[in-house]
Write a protein that holds these residues in place. Structure first.
Motif, PDB file in Angstrom:
ATOM      1  N   TYR A  62       0.762  -1.464  -0.074  1.00 32.78           N
ATOM      2  CA  TYR A  62       0.168  -0.050   0.000  1.00 32.78           C
ATOM      3  C   TYR A  62       0.636   1.276  -0.089  1.00 32.78           C
ATOM      4  CZ  TYR A  62      -3.676  -3.126   0.723  1.00 32.78           C
ATOM      5  OH  TYR A  62      -4.560  -4.512   0.435  1.00 32.78           O
ATOM      6  N   ARG A  63       2.103   1.337   0.275  1.00 32.42           N
ATOM      7  CA  ARG A  63       2.933   2.427   0.252  1.00 32.42           C
ATOM      8  C   ARG A  63       2.864   2.915  -1.025  1.00 32.42           C
ATOM      9  NH1 ARG A  63       7.277   5.202   2.429  1.00 32.42           N
ATOM     10  NH2 ARG A  63       8.845   4.992   0.946  1.00 32.42           N
ATOM     11  N   ARG A  64       2.921   2.161  -1.757  1.00 32.01           N
ATOM     12  CA  ARG A  64       3.013   2.624  -3.311  1.00 32.01           C
ATOM     13  C   ARG A  64       1.681   3.928  -3.668  1.00 32.01           C
ATOM     14  NH1 ARG A  64       1.489  -2.571  -7.170  1.00 32.01           N
ATOM     15  NH2 ARG A  64       0.411  -3.538  -5.144  1.00 32.01           N
ATOM     16  N   PHE A  65       0.754   3.628  -3.087  1.00 30.66           N
ATOM     17  CA  PHE A  65      -0.343   4.407  -3.293  1.00 30.66           C
ATOM     18  C   PHE A  65      -0.329   5.708  -2.368  1.00 30.66           C
ATOM     19  CE2 PHE A  65      -1.659   0.111  -4.371  1.00 30.66           C
ATOM     20  CZ  PHE A  65      -1.898   0.382  -5.758  1.00 30.66           C
ATOM     21  N   LYS A  66       0.193   5.664  -1.221  1.00 32.86           N
ATOM     22  CA  LYS A  66       0.505   6.996  -0.301  1.00 32.86           C
ATOM     23  C   LYS A  66       1.624   7.885  -1.365  1.00 32.86           C
ATOM     24  CE  LYS A  66       2.279   7.953   3.971  1.00 32.86           C
ATOM     25  NZ  LYS A  66       4.097   8.487   3.760  1.00 32.86           N
ATOM     26  N   LEU A  67       2.590   7.174  -1.888  1.00 30.54           N
ATOM     27  CA  LEU A  67       3.504   7.989  -2.575  1.00 30.54           C
ATOM     28  C   LEU A  67       2.735   8.350  -4.077  1.00 30.54           C
ATOM     29  CD1 LEU A  67       6.602   5.767  -1.880  1.00 30.54           C
ATOM     30  CD2 LEU A  67       6.234   7.762  -0.869  1.00 30.54           C
ATOM     31  N   MET A  68       2.043   7.814  -4.655  1.00 30.31           N
ATOM     32  CA  MET A  68       1.215   7.966  -5.561  1.00 30.31           C
ATOM     33  C   MET A  68       0.238   9.324  -5.553  1.00 30.31           C
ATOM     34  SD  MET A  68      -1.871   5.762  -7.575  1.00 30.31           S
ATOM     35  CE  MET A  68      -0.775   4.566  -8.551  1.00 30.31           C
ATOM     36  N   LEU A  69      -0.557   9.338  -4.445  1.00 28.18           N
ATOM     37  CA  LEU A  69      -1.146  10.347  -3.819  1.00 28.18           C
ATOM     38  C   LEU A  69      -0.266  11.650  -3.646  1.00 28.18           C
ATOM     39  CD1 LEU A  69      -3.867  11.711  -3.211  1.00 28.18           C
ATOM     40  CD2 LEU A  69      -3.626  10.939  -1.031  1.00 28.18           C
ATOM     41  N   GLU A  70       0.767  11.437  -3.141  1.00 27.25           N
ATOM     42  CA  GLU A  70       1.908  12.626  -3.053  1.00 27.25           C
ATOM     43  C   GLU A  70       2.275  13.195  -4.413  1.00 27.25           C
ATOM     44  OE1 GLU A  70       3.904  10.997   1.213  1.00 27.25           O
ATOM     45  OE2 GLU A  70       4.996  11.751  -0.341  1.00 27.25           O
ATOM     46  N   ALA A  71       2.654  12.224  -5.249  1.00 28.43           N
ATOM     47  CA  ALA A  71       3.080  12.619  -6.608  1.00 28.43           C
ATOM     48  C   ALA A  71       1.981  13.505  -7.193  1.00 28.43           C
ATOM     49  CB  ALA A  71       3.390  11.389  -7.350  1.00 28.43           C
ATOM     50  N   ALA A  72       0.813  13.114  -7.159  1.00 27.41           N
ATOM     51  CA  ALA A  72      -0.461  13.570  -7.925  1.00 27.41           C
ATOM     52  C   ALA A  72      -0.511  15.125  -7.496  1.00 27.41           C
ATOM     53  CB  ALA A  72      -1.680  12.708  -7.778  1.00 27.41           C
ATOM     54  N   GLN A  73      -0.260  15.290  -6.258  1.00 30.27           N
ATOM     55  CA  GLN A  73      -0.372  16.577  -5.514  1.00 30.27           C
ATOM     56  C   GLN A  73       0.856  17.458  -5.991  1.00 30.27           C
ATOM     57  OE1 GLN A  73      -0.905  15.223  -1.534  1.00 30.27           O
ATOM     58  NE2 GLN A  73      -3.007  15.024  -1.813  1.00 30.27           N
ATOM     59  N   VAL A  74       2.069  16.752  -6.359  1.00 30.03           N
ATOM     60  CA  VAL A  74       3.298  17.582  -6.725  1.00 30.03           C
ATOM     61  C   VAL A  74       2.727  17.949  -8.195  1.00 30.03           C
ATOM     62  CG1 VAL A  74       5.517  17.404  -7.445  1.00 30.03           C
ATOM     63  CG2 VAL A  74       4.798  16.532  -5.070  1.00 30.03           C
ATOM     64  N   ILE A  75       2.276  16.997  -8.936  1.00 27.93           N
ATOM     65  CA  ILE A  75       2.025  17.239 -10.252  1.00 27.93           C
ATOM     66  C   ILE A  75       0.919  18.621 -10.682  1.00 27.93           C
ATOM     67  CG2 ILE A  75       1.246  16.520 -12.193  1.00 27.93           C
ATOM     68  CD1 ILE A  75       2.141  13.670 -11.707  1.00 27.93           C
TER      69      ILE A  75
END
Ligand code: SF4
Length: 341
Positions: free
Chosen positions: A85-98
């Protein structure tokens, strides 16, 4: 690298792919957002498992804007059951950065993509080559397997420097190819023909350029040393009843962070767990023993002894009381979702 008198026949590989590729929901698009989501989901997870999750995900979060606005809890609930599940936490952070730094437009340079949370060399290479058709290699386990066989590389692929050599080889090959077709064709060959066990060499479109096939080494390569034995952890897990409600705890540990669980204590017996809880000011009363559940992660194994208890004193815990009927609304990993209460 041994006997490098053969070269991967990129043209035959690409032609085979164009005729034989599977229809996958993320094959009809060059949208970098969609390619990114699919590549993150496919890490450590089988294609058949990923497809329904991917379809549901893209319906719910069709754009990077939609994803950036969700909560971690909602996202974890959407992907519950997929694991890692950690990959989705980071995915959300990446979306917010984009959204913040690129106005919601997916970045298009290798450097910018690689800088996003949760994106490593493999994912950046996959997005650059598949979505933008640029020659950046994407080297995952499948590609390591295929290239070690074609070039008869008998080095331990658990060792990072050996994987880096394969990545460099992959990079040199993609520079002579059609980047998007090359990347997908190598992955597809690994998924359909050059299988981990008993590869289908006789029907392989590039067997004429494969050293492992020539020397009957296809079942001996790649060499991957064994992982150390998994540690086993014994947990005493408490189903804590209060009227028609149950206590849940949100995990803060890096493993399964953000997922909910029934409170559990690392202990060898119920008595031992009770003593640990008393130190925290928590008193429980045993109602009945459920049974023992098992869950295996990549690096560890959990044995979960489940007990029904009532609560005498809650101490200063961060547990939350949840109606029994609402438990399914909280994201919970398989390790605890399997517990029948
Ligand atoms: S010939 Fe066999 S080992 Fe070589 S690439 Fe094809 S399937 Fe893999």
């Amino acid at each position: 690298m041994n006997k490098m008198h053969k070269q991967l026949d990129v043209v035959s590989l690409e032609n085979w792919f164009l005729k034989n590729q599977r229809k996958l929901p993320f094959r009809n698009t060059k949208n970098p957002y969609a390619i990114w989501i699919s590549e993150i989901m496919l890490q450590q997870t089988k294609m058949d498992t990923v497809i329904p999750y991917y379809n549901q995900f893209m319906k719910k979060y069709p754009t990077v804007f939609a994803l950036s606005k969700t909560t971690q809890e909602d996202l974890l609930k959407t992907v519950e059951g997929i694991g890692y599940y950690r990959r989705f936490k980071l995915m959300l952070e990446a979306a917010q950065v984009i959204v913040k730094n690129y106005q919601g437009i997916f970045p298009s340079t290798y450097k910018d993509i690689l800088n996003l949370p949760g994106i490593g060399k493999y994912t950046a290479g996959a997005i650059m080559s598949i979505a933008y058709n640029k020659p950046y290699a994407a080297t995952d386990g499948n590609v390591v397997r295929v290239l070690s066989r074609i070039y008869n590389i008998s080095k331990d692929m658990r060792i990072e420097s050996n994987k880096t050599k394969i990545h460099e080889l992959n990079q040199s090959l993609i520079e002579t190819a059609n980047p998007n077709i090359y990347t997908e064709s190598l992955m597809e060959l690994g998924a359909l023909i050059c299988l981990s066990n008993n590869p289908l060499c006789k029907t392989c479109p590039i067997n004429h350029s494969c050293l492992a096939f020539e020397h009957h080494l296809e079942n001996k390569l790649p060499i991957i040393s064994k992982l150390p034995k998994k540690n086993t952890y014994n947990y005493i897990c408490l189903i804590i009843h209060k009227d028609n409600q149950i206590f849940l705890r949100k995990r803060t540990e890096s493993l399964l962070e953000g997922m909910y669980e029934y409170p559990q204590i690392l202990a060898s017996s119920f008595k031992h767990a009770k003593q640990q809880l008393q130190i925290e000011g928590i008193e429980v009363n045993l109602l009945s023993k459920e049974k023992t559940y098992k869950h295996i992660f990549t690096h560890q194994k959990w044995l979960i002894d489940v007990y029904h208890v009532s609560l005498i004193s809650k101490g200063k815990t961060d547990w939350i009381l949840v109606d029994m009927k609402d438990i399914s609304k909280y994201p919970m990993a398989k390790a605890h979702r399997q517990i029948q209460i």
